[in-house]
Design a protein around this motif. Structure first.
Motif, PDB file in Angstrom:
ATOM      1  N   PHE A   1      31.413 -18.235  51.805  1.00  0.00           N
ATOM      2  CA  PHE A   1      32.238 -18.959  52.776  1.00  0.00           C
ATOM      3  C   PHE A   1      33.313 -18.006  53.295  1.00  0.00           C
ATOM      4  N   LYS A   2      33.916 -18.351  54.423  1.00  0.00           N
ATOM      5  CA  LYS A   2      34.841 -17.427  55.055  1.00  0.00           C
ATOM      6  C   LYS A   2      36.199 -17.391  54.381  1.00  0.00           C
ATOM      7  N   THR A   3      36.663 -18.532  53.871  1.00  0.00           N
ATOM      8  CA  THR A   3      37.959 -18.583  53.206  1.00  0.00           C
ATOM      9  C   THR A   3      37.823 -19.352  51.895  1.00  0.00           C
ATOM     10  N   THR A   4      38.949 -19.503  51.220  1.00  0.00           N
ATOM     11  CA  THR A   4      38.963 -20.219  49.950  1.00  0.00           C
ATOM     12  C   THR A   4      38.909 -21.731  50.127  1.00  0.00           C
ATOM     13  N   ARG A   5      39.017 -22.209  51.365  1.00  0.00           N
ATOM     14  CA  ARG A   5      38.923 -23.645  51.665  1.00  0.00           C
ATOM     15  C   ARG A   5      37.752 -23.893  52.592  1.00  0.00           C
TER      16      ARG A   5
ATOM     17  N   ASN B   1      23.470 -16.788  57.246  1.00  0.00           N
ATOM     18  CA  ASN B   1      24.090 -17.815  58.089  1.00  0.00           C
ATOM     19  C   ASN B   1      24.323 -19.146  57.391  1.00  0.00           C
ATOM     20  N   THR B   2      23.657 -19.410  56.282  1.00  0.00           N
ATOM     21  CA  THR B   2      23.665 -20.745  55.687  1.00  0.00           C
ATOM     22  C   THR B   2      24.114 -20.712  54.234  1.00  0.00           C
ATOM     23  N   SER B   3      25.102 -21.553  53.908  1.00  0.00           N
ATOM     24  CA  SER B   3      25.598 -21.693  52.537  1.00  0.00           C
ATOM     25  C   SER B   3      25.827 -23.164  52.241  1.00  0.00           C
ATOM     26  N   LEU B   4      25.537 -23.573  51.001  1.00  0.00           N
ATOM     27  CA  LEU B   4      25.764 -24.951  50.559  1.00  0.00           C
ATOM     28  C   LEU B   4      26.541 -24.946  49.253  1.00  0.00           C
ATOM     29  N   GLN B   5      27.282 -26.028  49.023  1.00  0.00           N
ATOM     30  CA  GLN B   5      28.101 -26.116  47.811  1.00  0.00           C
ATOM     31  C   GLN B   5      28.100 -27.545  47.276  1.00  0.00           C
ATOM     32  N   LEU B   6      27.988 -27.661  45.950  1.00  0.00           N
ATOM     33  CA  LEU B   6      28.060 -28.941  45.249  1.00  0.00           C
ATOM     34  C   LEU B   6      29.350 -28.966  44.442  1.00  0.00           C
ATOM     35  N   MET B   7      30.042 -30.146  44.427  1.00  0.00           N
ATOM     36  CA  MET B   7      31.373 -30.208  43.838  1.00  0.00           C
ATOM     37  C   MET B   7      31.556 -31.436  42.952  1.00  0.00           C
ATOM     38  N   PRO B   8      31.035 -31.448  41.728  1.00  0.00           N
ATOM     39  CA  PRO B   8      31.335 -32.552  40.807  1.00  0.00           C
ATOM     40  C   PRO B   8      32.821 -32.553  40.464  1.00  0.00           C
ATOM     41  N   THR B   9      33.447 -33.733  40.533  1.00  0.00           N
ATOM     42  CA  THR B   9      34.906 -33.826  40.476  1.00  0.00           C
ATOM     43  C   THR B   9      35.355 -34.956  39.562  1.00  0.00           C
ATOM     44  N   PHE B  10      36.439 -34.697  38.833  1.00  0.00           N
ATOM     45  CA  PHE B  10      37.101 -35.712  38.012  1.00  0.00           C
ATOM     46  C   PHE B  10      38.572 -35.769  38.427  1.00  0.00           C
ATOM     47  N   VAL B  11      39.063 -36.982  38.720  1.00  0.00           N
ATOM     48  CA  VAL B  11      40.458 -37.171  39.111  1.00  0.00           C
ATOM     49  C   VAL B  11      41.101 -38.184  38.174  1.00  0.00           C
ATOM     50  N   HIS B  12      42.266 -37.818  37.638  1.00  0.00           N
ATOM     51  CA  HIS B  12      43.048 -38.751  36.813  1.00  0.00           C
ATOM     52  C   HIS B  12      44.386 -38.993  37.494  1.00  0.00           C
TER      53      HIS B  12
ATOM     54  N   GLY C   1      28.918 -27.613  53.271  1.00  0.00           N
ATOM     55  CA  GLY C   1      28.088 -26.514  53.750  1.00  0.00           C
ATOM     56  C   GLY C   1      28.718 -25.782  54.902  1.00  0.00           C
ATOM     57  N   ARG C   2      28.147 -24.610  55.174  1.00  0.00           N
ATOM     58  CA  ARG C   2      28.596 -23.749  56.272  1.00  0.00           C
ATOM     59  C   ARG C   2      27.377 -23.185  56.992  1.00  0.00           C
ATOM     60  N   GLN C   3      27.392 -23.299  58.309  1.00  0.00           N
ATOM     61  CA  GLN C   3      26.326 -22.745  59.133  1.00  0.00           C
ATOM     62  C   GLN C   3      26.956 -21.863  60.202  1.00  0.00           C
ATOM     63  N   LYS C   4      26.676 -20.571  60.136  1.00  0.00           N
ATOM     64  CA  LYS C   4      27.236 -19.661  61.123  1.00  0.00           C
ATOM     65  C   LYS C   4      26.602 -19.909  62.484  1.00  0.00           C
ATOM     66  N   ILE C   5      27.446 -19.859  63.518  1.00  0.00           N
ATOM     67  CA  ILE C   5      26.985 -20.020  64.891  1.00  0.00           C
ATOM     68  C   ILE C   5      26.944 -18.665  65.586  1.00  0.00           C
ATOM     69  N   THR C   6      28.049 -17.938  65.493  1.00  0.00           N
ATOM     70  CA  THR C   6      28.121 -16.572  65.993  1.00  0.00           C
ATOM     71  C   THR C   6      28.696 -15.708  64.886  1.00  0.00           C
ATOM     72  N   ARG C   7      28.951 -14.461  65.196  1.00  0.00           N
ATOM     73  CA  ARG C   7      29.473 -13.538  64.187  1.00  0.00           C
ATOM     74  C   ARG C   7      30.835 -13.984  63.655  1.00  0.00           C
ATOM     75  N   ARG C   8      31.622 -14.661  64.478  1.00  0.00           N
ATOM     76  CA  ARG C   8      32.979 -15.037  64.082  1.00  0.00           C
ATOM     77  C   ARG C   8      33.232 -16.543  64.059  1.00  0.00           C
ATOM     78  N   THR C   9      32.217 -17.355  64.254  1.00  0.00           N
ATOM     79  CA  THR C   9      32.405 -18.806  64.225  1.00  0.00           C
ATOM     80  C   THR C   9      31.339 -19.462  63.354  1.00  0.00           C
ATOM     81  N   SER C  10      31.687 -20.606  62.796  1.00  0.00           N
ATOM     82  CA  SER C  10      30.736 -21.353  61.966  1.00  0.00           C
ATOM     83  C   SER C  10      31.080 -22.830  62.018  1.00  0.00           C
ATOM     84  N   PHE C  11      30.074 -23.664  61.725  1.00  0.00           N
ATOM     85  CA  PHE C  11      30.259 -25.113  61.612  1.00  0.00           C
ATOM     86  C   PHE C  11      30.300 -25.469  60.135  1.00  0.00           C
ATOM     87  N   ASN C  12      31.313 -26.245  59.729  1.00  0.00           N
ATOM     88  CA  ASN C  12      31.492 -26.635  58.334  1.00  0.00           C
ATOM     89  C   ASN C  12      31.496 -28.153  58.209  1.00  0.00           C
TER      90      ASN C  12
END
Length: 306
Positions: free
Chosen positions: A47-51, A179-190, A210-221
Motif C-alpha cells: 500500500f502507498k501509506t500506513t493508512r 497494481n492489486t493488493s488486498l488486506q484482511l483485518m480481524p479486529t477486537f474493540v473493548h 484493497g488497493r487498485q492502481k490506476i496510474t503510476r501515481r494514483t490508486s482506488f482504495n
C-alpha cells in the motif's frame, strides 16, 4: 627410462597431489543447490501509506522516519445547501507516526471528534516473500488505546476509566501484482463505557480492504468493517469507505467518502451510525508528509516496503 627421470616424474606428481589437497575441488551437489535456490525477494509497496482510508495498512516506516498526518472529515452530504452539503461542518485529526526500526513504529494523534487522543504501535511480524523463503502474506499487529476528553454529563455519575477504549488488530495483506493488493483485518474493540446497559463492552469485527492502481501515481482504495451481530452496539452500522490516493512527491493525498464521522478505531469500527442509503455520507481527505529525523541519512523516506 633412467633413474633420474623416474625421480623427476615422482617429484612432479607429488607436487600436483599436494596442490590438489591444498585446493580441493568444489562439491558438485553444493554448487547445483546454490544455483537452484534463488535469493529471497520481498514484496514492496503493498500500500502507498500506513493508512488505507480510516484504518491502518500493513505498511510501516523506515527507521528514523517521521510521518505527519492530517485527516479532515466534513459534515453529512445530506445536510443540503444550508450546510453547503457538509462543508460548513468539519472534524479533524492530527497525528505523528515514527519509525523506531524498519519493522516497528509508534504513533499518537488527537481528534476533534469527541476530543479524543489515541496512542498505538505497529509491529510487522511477517513479510511477503519469494525465493529461498516463501511467505504468501505480510502480517502486522497493532494495538491502540483511545482516551476521550469530552466533558461528561454532570447529571449522571461517571468514572474516569469510562473515557478509555482499546483495540487490537491483526492485519493480513497480500500484493497479488504490481497494481492489486488486498488486506484482511480481524479486529477486537473493548469500550469501558457503552451507550446502553444492554450493549456489550467487547465487540468483534472483520475488516476487508484493497488497493487498485490506476496510474503510476494514483490508486482506488476501499475498506469495509463488518461487525459481528452478536456483539454489535445498538444503533451502529458497518463502516464502508471508498477513495483515491494521489502521490505528489513527498506528499500523499487521500480523498474519500465514508459513512463514518470518527477517525479512531473505536469510532469508525464500532460506533458508526451513518447510513449510505439515507445520504449519511461524509467527504474527507488525509494528507501524509514524511520527514527523515534519524541520525543516519536515508535515500528513501517513504513508508518502508513490505
Amino acid at each position: 627410462m633412467t633413474r633420474t627421470s623416474v625421480l623427476l616424474l615422482g617429484f612432479v606428481f607429488s607436487g600436483l597431489s599436494i596442490r590438489a589437497q591444498d585446493h580441493p575441488a568444489p562439491d558438485l551437489l553444493s554448487a547445483i543447490d546454490s544455483q537452484s535456490a534463488p535469493p529471497t525477494s520481498y514484496a514492496s509497496a503493498t500500500f502507498k501509506t500506513t493508512r488505507l482510508i480510516n484504518g491502518h495498512t500493513v505498511e510501516g516506516l523506515g527507521k528514523g522516519v517521521l510521518d505527519f498526518k492530517i485527516s479532515h472529515r466534513f459534515g453529512k452530504l445530506n445536510g443540503g445547501g444550508y450546510q453547503l452539503w457538509g462543508l460548513d461542518n468539519a472534524t479533524m485529526r492530527m497525528g505523528f507516526d515514527y519509525g523506531i526500526t524498519d519493522r516497528i513504529l509508534i504513533g499518537i494523534g488527537r481528534s476533534t471528534f469527541e476530543k479524543t487522543f489515541d496512542l498505538f504501535f505497529k509491529v510487522k511480524l511477517l513479510r511477503q516473500s519469494e525465493g529461498d523463503i516463501n511467505m504468501p502474506f505480510t502480517v502486522s499487529y497493532i494495538p491502540t488505546m483511545a482516551w476521550t476528553t469530552l466533558k461528561f454529563d454532570k447529571s449522571r455519575k461517571n468514572l474516569s476509566s469510562s473515557r478509555y477504549s482499546y483495540t487490537h488488530q491483526l492485519l493480513i495483506a497480500r500484493k497479488f501484482s504490481a497494481n492489486t493488493s488486498l488486506q484482511l483485518m480481524p479486529t477486537f474493540v473493548h469500550q469501558n463505557l457503552v451507550p446502553l446497559a444492554t450493549d456489550h463492552n467487547n465487540m468483534f469485527a472483520i475488516g476487508v480492504g484493497g488497493r487498485q492502481k490506476i496510474t503510476r501515481r494514483t490508486s482506488f482504495n476501499a475498506e469495509y468493517y463488518y461487525q459481528l451481530p452478536s456483539t454489535q452496539l445498538s444503533g451502529s452500522t458497518n463502516s464502508l469507505s471508498m477513495g483515491f490516493d494521489i502521490e505528489t512527491g513527498g506528499h500523499v493525498f487521500q480523498l474519500h467518502v465514508t459513512n463514518s464521522q470518527g477517525m479512531t478505531e473505536k469510532q469508525f469500527i464500532s460506533n458508526t451510525d451513518g447510513k449510505w442509503g439515507k445520504g449519511d455520507i461524509f467527504f474527507g481527505f488525509n494528507i501524509s508528509r514524511v520527514f527523515n529525523v534519524g541520525k543516519q541519512r536515508r535515500k528513501q523516506v517513504t513508508p518502508s516496503g513490505t
